[in-house]
Design an enzyme around this catalytic site. Structure first.
Site, PDB file in Angstrom:
ATOM      1  N   LYS A  39       0.709  -1.221  -0.033  1.00 36.27           N
ATOM      2  CA  LYS A  39      -0.045  -0.082   0.164  1.00 36.27           C
ATOM      3  C   LYS A  39       0.793   1.348  -0.031  1.00 36.27           C
ATOM      4  O   LYS A  39       0.496   2.289  -0.509  1.00 36.27           O
ATOM      5  CB  LYS A  39      -0.986  -0.049   1.061  1.00 36.27           C
ATOM      6  CG  LYS A  39      -0.126   0.154   2.822  1.00 36.27           C
ATOM      7  CD  LYS A  39      -1.103   0.141   3.900  1.00 36.27           C
ATOM      8  CE  LYS A  39      -0.347   0.479   4.876  1.00 36.27           C
ATOM      9  NZ  LYS A  39      -0.821  -0.418   6.088  1.00 36.27           N
ATOM     10  N   ARG A 134      -7.090   0.162  17.043  1.00 39.17           N
ATOM     11  CA  ARG A 134      -7.600   0.169  15.634  1.00 39.17           C
ATOM     12  C   ARG A 134      -8.253  -0.896  15.387  1.00 39.17           C
ATOM     13  O   ARG A 134      -9.650  -1.280  16.078  1.00 39.17           O
ATOM     14  CB  ARG A 134      -6.713   0.489  14.623  1.00 39.17           C
ATOM     15  CG  ARG A 134      -6.907   1.068  13.317  1.00 39.17           C
ATOM     16  CD  ARG A 134      -5.704   1.077  12.428  1.00 39.17           C
ATOM     17  NE  ARG A 134      -5.160   0.103  12.024  1.00 39.17           N
ATOM     18  CZ  ARG A 134      -4.070   0.085  10.918  1.00 39.17           C
ATOM     19  NH1 ARG A 134      -3.661   1.004  10.456  1.00 39.17           N
ATOM     20  NH2 ARG A 134      -3.738  -1.075  10.468  1.00 39.17           N
TER      21      ARG A 134
HETATM   22  C1  LIG Z   1       0.169  -0.773   6.779  1.00 38.07           C
HETATM   23  C2  LIG Z   1      -0.036  -2.126   7.495  1.00 38.07           C
HETATM   24  C3  LIG Z   1       1.005  -2.677   7.674  1.00 38.07           C
HETATM   25  C4  LIG Z   1       2.519  -2.179   7.352  1.00 38.07           C
HETATM   26  O1  LIG Z   1       3.087  -1.319   8.485  1.00 38.07           O
HETATM   27  P1  LIG Z   1       4.443  -0.755   8.221  1.00 38.07           P
HETATM   28  O2  LIG Z   1       4.614   0.070   9.295  1.00 38.07           O
HETATM   29  O3  LIG Z   1       4.576   0.074   7.014  1.00 38.07           O
HETATM   30  O4  LIG Z   1       5.523  -1.859   8.387  1.00 38.07           O
HETATM   31  C5  LIG Z   1       0.914  -4.005   8.323  1.00 38.07           C
HETATM   32  N1  LIG Z   1      -0.172  -4.378   8.968  1.00 38.07           N
HETATM   33  C6  LIG Z   1      -1.495  -3.647   8.675  1.00 38.07           C
HETATM   34  C7  LIG Z   1      -2.569  -4.148   9.092  1.00 38.07           C
HETATM   35  C8  LIG Z   1      -1.259  -2.395   8.206  1.00 38.07           C
HETATM   36  O5  LIG Z   1      -2.241  -1.898   7.723  1.00 38.07           O
END
Ligand SMILES: *Cc1c(COP(=O)(O)O)cnc(C)c1O
Length: 378
Positions: A39, A134
């Site tokens: 993403k 969250r």
């Molecule tokens: C964005 C996201 C990640 C990745 O997080 P980073 O800090 O970029 O490694 C992992 N798990 C979920 C559920 C996310 O939304």
């Protein structure tokens, strides 16, 4: 006519490959496999392909359109939807994602209906709330939910997961990880349900991983930022032997004039409805870059030269060029933080350019105390 050149983000594929490879080896050494999170780069297929060549077989994204973008580019991988599906998108989730992360029974029932209709199985990972507040099922409600999902045959529970340091800033420490491990153990025992994925978190789990003597049942992490920016995310400390400059943001000077440092005239609001304050530094050499807040998170940019960003509106960014000898038409380069990277990769106005030079290379050397150390060659 040449191609448009600025504003652009340079994406160094060789550095990303290096970072992904190092992280995959590091985490694999204690039995943890990785999902590469896409993403952050808007599902960029060139980046996704690069990560898949580094011992990573799963791509995870929170947006279905990014997953579709990668599949339409011909990428073959296990695709994971990182965010609980919206009720309205379940048909597409079953069609395009191999696994989705879930927290709501109502959504799971809809996914089950969609999978039945499409005559296919759909795998789910159940996210557990562990304090960051969250997404997540409260731990005391988990077993009841699992019982219900086991009655939805086209759904296959393949794991549990938890997320940290995203909303509440809560650390995935030893206590949280052993709690998640024990939840996994209980589920496997109570339901005789093996969990191929016990996904302990994201780039914020680095410090826990480096210091723990026992990873327990945790066998998966979902990494974005540490691959892309070479840092862990609790303190934004550099991870040894990773590149922190895989991305370079480049903008061009479109005006450069000596002007006062304080706006003059009758004062109202600025472009974003605020009343900015300025200090008097006398006359200064002020340049305008042809990029603005519509394109990138200006506050997330760090110039690589000794200059100051003074502010921005939607399409202009004003900088103080200080003692540099920049001129109109010159390019100015910046490092990006997570927010700036997200915005730049998402903006259709920012040109994406792929580069492959691996510089500086990393070398290994023997330190005085006999330890192996590493250093960047400057
Ligand atoms: C964005 C996201 C990640 C990745 O997080 P980073 O800090 O970029 O490694 C992992 N798990 C979920 C559920 C996310 O939304």
């Amino acid at each position: 006519m040449n191609q448009l050149r600025t504003p652009r983000i340079e994406i160094n594929i060789a550095k990303l490959a290096h970072n992904a490879n190092k992280l995959a080896k590091l985490f694999n050494s204690k039995g943890i496999n990785l999902m590469a999170v896409t993403k952050t780069v808007c599902g960029d297929p060139v980046v996704a392909k690069t990560l898949l060549n580094q011992n990573i077989h799963m791509l995870a994204d929170s947006k279905l359109v990014n997953i579709i973008r990668m599949q339409e580019a011909g990428i073959k991988a296990q695709f994971v939807l990182l965010r609980s599906p919206a009720m309205s998108e379940v048909d597409f989730v079953v069609k395009y994602a191999d696994i989705s992360m879930n927290t709501e029974l109502a959504v799971l029932k809809k996914l089950s209906t969609a999978a039945t209709k499409q005559r296919t199985l759909h795998k789910v990972i159940l996210m557990v709330e562990m304090g960051d507040l969250r997404e997540g099922i409260m731990p005391q409600d988990l077993e009841e939910l699992i019982q219900e999902v086991l009655e939805l045959p086209p759904l296959e529970i393949v794991g549990i997961g938890a997320n940290f340091a995203c909303f509440g800033g809560i650390k995935p420490n030893e206590e949280k990880m052993s709690h998640l491990s024990s939840i996994a153990k209980n589920i496997e025992k109570r339901f005789k349900l093996p969990l191929p994925y016990v996904s302990g978190g994201n780039s914020a789990n680095y410090n826990w991983f480096m210091t723990t003597s026992n990873t327990g049942k945790i066998n998966n992490l979902r990494l974005g930022e540490s691959i892309y920016l070479g840092r862990e995310t609790l303190n934004r400390t550099e991870i040894p032997e990773l590149y922190t400059d895989s991305f370079t943001f480049t903008a061009e000077i479109i005006e450069l004039k000596t002007k006062p440092s304080i706006p003059y005239g009758d004062k109202g609001q600025d472009a974003f409805g605020t009343h900015p304050e300025f200090h008097d530094h006398g006359l200064m050499k002020r340049a305008i870059l042809g990029v603005g807040s519509q394109d990138v998170l200006i506050s997330g940019l760090t110039p690589r030269l000794d200059i100051d960003i003074l502010g921005s509106s939607s399409d202009h960014t004003v900088i103080n060029i200080k003692n540099t000898n920049l001129k109109v038409g010159d390019e100015v380069k910046f490092d990006l933080n997570y927010g700036a990277l997200l915005a730049a990769m998402t903006s259709p106005y920012i040109i994406k350019e792929y580069t492959r030079t691996l510089y500086p290379p990393f070398i290994t050397h023997l330190k005085k105390d006999g330890q192996i150390g590493t250093a960047k060659v400057k």
